[in-house]
Design a protein around this motif. Structure first.
Motif, PDB file in Angstrom:
ATOM      1  N   GLU A  22       5.720  -6.190   8.284  1.00 26.08           N
ATOM      2  CA  GLU A  22       6.497  -7.177   6.817  1.00 26.08           C
ATOM      3  C   GLU A  22       6.102  -6.138   5.898  1.00 26.08           C
ATOM      4  O   GLU A  22       7.121  -5.899   4.938  1.00 26.08           O
ATOM      5  N   LEU A  23       4.811  -5.860   5.644  1.00 21.54           N
ATOM      6  CA  LEU A  23       4.516  -5.398   4.038  1.00 21.54           C
ATOM      7  C   LEU A  23       5.561  -4.204   4.202  1.00 21.54           C
ATOM      8  O   LEU A  23       4.893  -3.545   3.072  1.00 21.54           O
ATOM      9  N   VAL A  24       4.549  -3.228   4.703  1.00 23.29           N
ATOM     10  CA  VAL A  24       4.879  -2.086   4.570  1.00 23.29           C
ATOM     11  C   VAL A  24       7.137  -1.442   5.158  1.00 23.29           C
ATOM     12  O   VAL A  24       7.046  -0.741   4.565  1.00 23.29           O
ATOM     13  N   GLU A  25       7.857  -2.801   5.784  1.00 21.61           N
ATOM     14  CA  GLU A  25       8.919  -2.380   5.568  1.00 21.61           C
ATOM     15  C   GLU A  25       9.294  -2.157   3.902  1.00 21.61           C
ATOM     16  O   GLU A  25      10.580  -1.332   4.255  1.00 21.61           O
ATOM     17  N   PRO A  26       9.763  -2.809   3.067  1.00 26.58           N
ATOM     18  CA  PRO A  26      10.193  -2.411   2.245  1.00 26.58           C
ATOM     19  C   PRO A  26       9.705  -0.440   1.296  1.00 26.58           C
ATOM     20  O   PRO A  26      10.426   0.149   0.915  1.00 26.58           O
ATOM     21  N   LEU A  27       8.332  -0.884   1.888  1.00 26.72           N
ATOM     22  CA  LEU A  27       7.763   0.343   1.242  1.00 26.72           C
ATOM     23  C   LEU A  27       8.335   1.846   1.772  1.00 26.72           C
ATOM     24  O   LEU A  27       8.658   2.469   1.383  1.00 26.72           O
ATOM     25  N   VAL A  28       8.483   1.729   3.184  1.00 25.42           N
ATOM     26  CA  VAL A  28       8.828   2.601   4.579  1.00 25.42           C
ATOM     27  C   VAL A  28      11.336   2.743   3.804  1.00 25.42           C
ATOM     28  O   VAL A  28      10.984   4.084   4.000  1.00 25.42           O
ATOM     29  N   ARG A  29      11.504   1.781   3.401  1.00 28.38           N
ATOM     30  CA  ARG A  29      12.669   1.431   2.557  1.00 28.38           C
ATOM     31  C   ARG A  29      12.715   2.406   1.886  1.00 28.38           C
ATOM     32  O   ARG A  29      13.399   3.657   1.281  1.00 28.38           O
ATOM     33  N   ALA A  30      11.622   2.676   0.825  1.00 22.45           N
ATOM     34  CA  ALA A  30      11.825   3.355  -0.560  1.00 22.45           C
ATOM     35  C   ALA A  30      11.523   4.316  -0.960  1.00 22.45           C
ATOM     36  O   ALA A  30      11.373   5.802  -1.217  1.00 22.45           O
ATOM     37  N   ARG A  31      11.117   5.160   0.816  1.00 23.11           N
ATOM     38  CA  ARG A  31      10.492   6.635   1.027  1.00 23.11           C
ATOM     39  C   ARG A  31      11.183   7.402   0.919  1.00 23.11           C
ATOM     40  O   ARG A  31      12.180   7.456   1.973  1.00 23.11           O
ATOM     41  N   ARG A  87       1.663   2.973 -17.231  1.00 24.07           N
ATOM     42  CA  ARG A  87       1.148   4.257 -17.989  1.00 24.07           C
ATOM     43  C   ARG A  87       1.145   5.662 -17.838  1.00 24.07           C
ATOM     44  O   ARG A  87       1.008   6.575 -18.135  1.00 24.07           O
ATOM     45  N   TRP A  88       0.909   5.928 -16.421  1.00 26.88           N
ATOM     46  CA  TRP A  88       0.698   7.266 -15.030  1.00 26.88           C
ATOM     47  C   TRP A  88       2.274   7.490 -14.910  1.00 26.88           C
ATOM     48  O   TRP A  88       2.420   8.230 -14.488  1.00 26.88           O
ATOM     49  N   SER A  89       2.828   6.335 -15.577  1.00 26.76           N
ATOM     50  CA  SER A  89       4.322   6.709 -14.730  1.00 26.76           C
ATOM     51  C   SER A  89       5.352   7.567 -15.241  1.00 26.76           C
ATOM     52  O   SER A  89       6.171   8.359 -14.188  1.00 26.76           O
ATOM     53  N   TYR A  90       4.429   8.382 -16.142  1.00 25.94           N
ATOM     54  CA  TYR A  90       5.386  10.144 -16.789  1.00 25.94           C
ATOM     55  C   TYR A  90       5.365  11.396 -15.686  1.00 25.94           C
ATOM     56  O   TYR A  90       5.774  11.913 -15.556  1.00 25.94           O
ATOM     57  N   GLU A 130      12.323   3.397  -7.012  1.00 23.23           N
ATOM     58  CA  GLU A 130      13.657   3.580  -6.855  1.00 23.23           C
ATOM     59  C   GLU A 130      14.131   4.018  -8.478  1.00 23.23           C
ATOM     60  O   GLU A 130      15.367   4.609  -8.118  1.00 23.23           O
ATOM     61  N   ASP A 131      13.568   4.395  -9.171  1.00 20.53           N
ATOM     62  CA  ASP A 131      13.977   5.174 -10.166  1.00 20.53           C
ATOM     63  C   ASP A 131      14.601   6.809  -9.882  1.00 20.53           C
ATOM     64  O   ASP A 131      13.190   7.212  -8.527  1.00 20.53           O
ATOM     65  N   ALA A 132      15.319   7.577 -10.643  1.00 22.38           N
ATOM     66  CA  ALA A 132      15.725   8.307 -10.184  1.00 22.38           C
ATOM     67  C   ALA A 132      14.575   9.830 -10.515  1.00 22.38           C
ATOM     68  O   ALA A 132      14.517  10.757  -9.819  1.00 22.38           O
TER      69      ALA A 132
END
Length: 265
Positions: A143-152, A214-217, A261-263
């Motif tokens: 259940e936890l990894v399902e949205p992460l796998v979809r976003a990978r 802060r590290w998202s750049y 999800e960001d480009a």
């Protein structure tokens, strides 16, 4: 984590004496620190690398020490020089900067062949995170990894040897550079190692979401966070789930997914 101290003849084989002091999973007699060997090929490879590593003004390391017969390992124990300092999980940005400096220095290493042989929950979680193995987990883990796998999605940063558990393994001492210790070796992008530290800080040490911001750049930051969380969740799934663990991961998944999800993430 505690256990049995190294036998007296092991300590003597390294030319030191004294009653070992429990450091929590390691033991310090005199100026050396002893640890039980977990995976011999990794211990030997790491000792050779750290022994030859040039010094740096940006970080310290715990230099491995040979026994008096020249061996890196004696009766299942390895030893290194004691380095002063204490971990401080509140200094997350300093941990990431120390890790980046360490990774820059080791960037030219070749991939160690033993990584294909290492088989433990952490190695399995790492391989799942990078789509080298399918997810096998219980209902909570799935259940936890399902949205992460979809976003990978595929990423481009090249892999190299990295430290896979930075947050609690960087020591700070007044007037000295940070010390990077207890190196579990992985062959992944350095930004993944940073993302693992950020995910750990967010999940377990009360870090603000601003840490991730802060590290998202950094390039592919969201994808690194996604893989870091899959790695930790799949590894964690081998243990017992407590309600607090599940809630912590859900919160951090919610923080990470917008970056993925960001480009540019």
């Amino acid at each position: 984590m505690t256990g049995t101290p190294p036998p007296a003849d092991v300590v003597a084989a390294y030319g030191v004496a004294g009653e070992p002091v429990d450091l929590g999973g390691a033991w310090r007699p005199g100026a050396l620190v002893f640890k039980p060997v977990e995976f011999l090929p990794e211990t030997l490879w790491r000792a050779d690398v750290l022994d030859a590593l040039p010094g740096s003004s940006r970080f310290r390391i715990a230099r491995p020490v040979r026994a008096q017969d020249g061996a890196w390992v004696t009766q299942g124990w390895e030893a290194c020089r004691f380095v002063p300092g204490e971990p401080d999980v509140r200094r997350q940005d300093d941990v990431l900067r120390a890790g980046a400096a360490f990774h820059k220095v080791i960037s030219g290493l070749e991939r160690p062949a033993y990584l294909d042989l290492r088989d433990n929950p952490w190695s399995y979680g790492d391989r799942v995170a990078w789509e080298e193995l399918p997810v096998r987990a219980g209902p909570v883990g799935l259940e936890l990894v399902e949205p992460l796998v979809r976003a990978r999605r595929p990423v481009e940063p090249p892999s190299q040897a990295v430290h896979g558990d930075l947050l609690g393994n960087v020591l700070f001492a007044d007037g000295l550079p940070p010390a990077v210790i207890d190196w579990p070796v992985y062959w992944r992008p350095p930004l993944w190692a940073a993302a693992v530290a950020v995910a750990d800080a967010l999940c377990w040490y009360g870090a603000s979401p601003e840490l991730a911001a802060r590290w998202s750049y950094l390039p592919e930051w969201g994808q690194m966070l996604v893989r870091a969380l899959i790695y930790r969740i799949v590894t964690h799934d081998a243990a017992t789930w407590a309600p607090g663990h599940v809630a912590a991961y859900r919160r951090v998944i919610g923080i990470a997914l917008p970056y993925a999800e960001d480009a540019h993430g």
